[in-house]
Design an enzyme around this catalytic site. Structure first.
Site, PDB file in Angstrom:
ATOM      1  N   HIS A  12      17.985 -28.649  22.295  1.00 56.78           N
ATOM      2  CA  HIS A  12      16.536 -28.296  21.565  1.00 56.78           C
ATOM      3  C   HIS A  12      17.195 -28.837  20.175  1.00 56.78           C
ATOM      4  O   HIS A  12      16.552 -28.902  18.899  1.00 56.78           O
ATOM      5  CB  HIS A  12      15.681 -27.891  21.574  1.00 56.78           C
ATOM      6  CG  HIS A  12      16.815 -26.125  21.385  1.00 56.78           C
ATOM      7  ND1 HIS A  12      16.618 -24.517  21.917  1.00 56.78           N
ATOM      8  CD2 HIS A  12      17.786 -25.898  19.941  1.00 56.78           C
ATOM      9  CE1 HIS A  12      17.078 -23.851  20.804  1.00 56.78           C
ATOM     10  NE2 HIS A  12      18.260 -24.985  20.562  1.00 56.78           N
ATOM     11  N   HIS A  59      14.255 -19.707  16.248  1.00 55.45           N
ATOM     12  CA  HIS A  59      15.443 -19.783  14.692  1.00 55.45           C
ATOM     13  C   HIS A  59      15.255 -19.396  13.433  1.00 55.45           C
ATOM     14  O   HIS A  59      15.555 -19.872  12.566  1.00 55.45           O
ATOM     15  CB  HIS A  59      16.306 -21.018  15.269  1.00 55.45           C
ATOM     16  CG  HIS A  59      17.272 -22.110  16.477  1.00 55.45           C
ATOM     17  ND1 HIS A  59      15.675 -22.085  16.974  1.00 55.45           N
ATOM     18  CD2 HIS A  59      17.487 -22.239  16.721  1.00 55.45           C
ATOM     19  CE1 HIS A  59      15.714 -22.486  17.880  1.00 55.45           C
ATOM     20  NE2 HIS A  59      17.239 -22.754  18.171  1.00 55.45           N
ATOM     21  N   HIS A 194      27.780 -25.206  22.268  1.00 55.13           N
ATOM     22  CA  HIS A 194      28.024 -25.778  20.926  1.00 55.13           C
ATOM     23  C   HIS A 194      28.285 -24.112  20.086  1.00 55.13           C
ATOM     24  O   HIS A 194      27.499 -23.094  20.178  1.00 55.13           O
ATOM     25  CB  HIS A 194      26.107 -26.538  20.103  1.00 55.13           C
ATOM     26  CG  HIS A 194      25.229 -26.108  20.329  1.00 55.13           C
ATOM     27  ND1 HIS A 194      24.754 -25.271  21.279  1.00 55.13           N
ATOM     28  CD2 HIS A 194      24.193 -25.761  19.283  1.00 55.13           C
ATOM     29  CE1 HIS A 194      23.740 -25.136  21.855  1.00 55.13           C
ATOM     30  NE2 HIS A 194      23.219 -24.785  19.674  1.00 55.13           N
ATOM     31  N   GLU A 241      22.372 -19.879  24.272  1.00 58.53           N
ATOM     32  CA  GLU A 241      21.116 -20.558  24.985  1.00 58.53           C
ATOM     33  C   GLU A 241      21.060 -20.925  26.107  1.00 58.53           C
ATOM     34  O   GLU A 241      19.423 -20.504  26.796  1.00 58.53           O
ATOM     35  CB  GLU A 241      20.869 -22.423  23.668  1.00 58.53           C
ATOM     36  CG  GLU A 241      20.200 -21.659  21.796  1.00 58.53           C
ATOM     37  CD  GLU A 241      20.136 -22.729  21.600  1.00 58.53           C
ATOM     38  OE1 GLU A 241      19.810 -22.217  20.010  1.00 58.53           O
ATOM     39  OE2 GLU A 241      20.135 -23.937  22.050  1.00 58.53           O
TER      40      GLU A 241
HETATM   41  C1  DHB Z   1      21.308 -27.246  16.190  1.00 60.22           C
HETATM   42  C2  DHB Z   1      21.528 -26.995  17.288  1.00 60.22           C
HETATM   43  C3  DHB Z   1      20.701 -25.780  17.975  1.00 60.22           C
HETATM   44  O1  DHB Z   1      20.449 -25.412  18.827  1.00 60.22           O
HETATM   45  C4  DHB Z   1      19.918 -25.627  16.606  1.00 60.22           C
HETATM   46  O2  DHB Z   1      19.327 -24.718  17.287  1.00 60.22           O
HETATM   47  C5  DHB Z   1      20.242 -26.176  15.083  1.00 60.22           C
HETATM   48  C6  DHB Z   1      20.762 -26.991  15.452  1.00 60.22           C
HETATM   49  C7  DHB Z   1      22.455 -28.949  15.998  1.00 60.22           C
HETATM   50  O3  DHB Z   1      23.212 -28.631  16.681  1.00 60.22           O
HETATM   51  O4  DHB Z   1      22.252 -29.372  14.736  1.00 60.22           O
HETATM   52 FE    FE Z   2      19.004 -24.098  18.912  1.00 55.80          FE
END
Ligand code: DHB
Ligand code: FE
Length: 285
Positions: A12, A59, A194, A241
């Protein structure tokens, strides 16, 4: 009786939505990511369900960080697109399906999942980006009503992967016992590996992601057995996530068919993945 006809898992990353909103999908930087989505969108085009259920996380945009429910469900008629600081995305608000929401809520409560209830909720990129991945040009409305199910993945301790998978199983039974829809699409969102902040900011783990993409189809129990610390260590503090994909997978049949998968590094600072599953393989075998 209602039937889950497909499951769509997707990252997302907010910049994916921004690239679409700004008409940058053919830009050389973005084209490979969006080309990876094309076969999934084509397959989904004539399989619009009566209703969709979208497993996602907020978030700290729709919900204050002072109160973070572990699992929650929206029961509203409509969900507004959240303003995350740059104005609302130019996409439609989401039409809900309160009758299905209340059915799921009651069934899940009866099975021991005490969900928090949102009667009003603004949905952020965790919700709207997956809808855009599914439906790039929604026009005035998304293809069908959508029920949001929320999972806390942003504040420690997050629910275990095993609990998310069990929630998905119960959700599958709840869907099957609903008389108000024939067909249901289910979306599991977030991930892949990530980490956005801290000493490991920018951390991506393609080996873990490849393992996860294979196991979500063929061996979800293996993924359900990983601890939250395993996820954070191996997929990054935001890679956890991915436990939301297990809610989707739990609601599907034991055997599913992977229609299409795509993986792209990086979108923003994140490994972006997509996996689309046909839930009607037994029927077609
Ligand atoms: C990013 C990834 C995410 O899952 C999020 O919630 C906000 C930013 C990103 O990679 O920039
Ligand atoms: Fe996220």
């Amino acid at each position: 009786m209602s039937e889950v006809i497909w499951g769509l898992a997707t990252s997302h990353v907010p910049s994916i939505g921004a690239a679409m909103d700004r008409g940058l999908t053919s830009d050389p930087v973005w084209a490979p990511l969006f080309e990876g989505y094309a076969p999934a969108r084509t397959w989904l085009a004539d399989k619009t369900p009566d209703v969709a259920i979208l497993i996602y996380n907020d978030h700290a945009n729709g919900i204050d960080l002072d109160i973070v429910p572990t699992f929650a469900i929206g029961t509203a008629e409509r969900y507004r697109v959240a303003d995350e600081g740059f104005g609302r995305r130019p996409v439609p608000d989401v039409v809900g399906a309160p009758d299905l929401s209340f059915h799921l809520l009651q069934h899940l409560m009866d099975e021991g999942f005490d969900l928090t209830v949102f009667q009003e909720l603004d949905v952020d990129h965790g919700f709207t980006v997956p809808l855009s991945v599914w439906t790039p040009d929604p026009g005035d409305a998304w293809p069908c009503p959508v029920v949001p199910i929320l999972v806390n993945v942003i504040q420690y301790p997050q629910p275990t992967a095993a609990r998310c998978y069990a929630l998905g199983k119960a959700l599958g039974r709840a869907i099957a016992s609903f008389d108000g829809a024939r067909t249901v699409g289910i979306l599991g969102t977030g991930g892949m590996s990530h980490q956005l902040a801290g000493a490991r900011a920018g951390f991506i783990n393609p080996d873990f992601d490849a393992m996860f993409l294979d196991a979500i189809e063929n061996d979800p129990e293996k993924l359900a057995a990983l601890t939250r610390e395993d996820y954070i260590r191996q997929a990054g503090s935001e890679g956890i996530e991915l436990i939301m994909w297990l809610v989707m997978r739990g609601a599907m049949n034991e055997r599913v068919r992977k229609v299409h998968a795509a993986y792209h590094v990086p979108a923003s600072n994140t490994a972006a993945g997509l996996a689309l599953f046909d839930n009607r393989v037994a029927q077609h075998a």
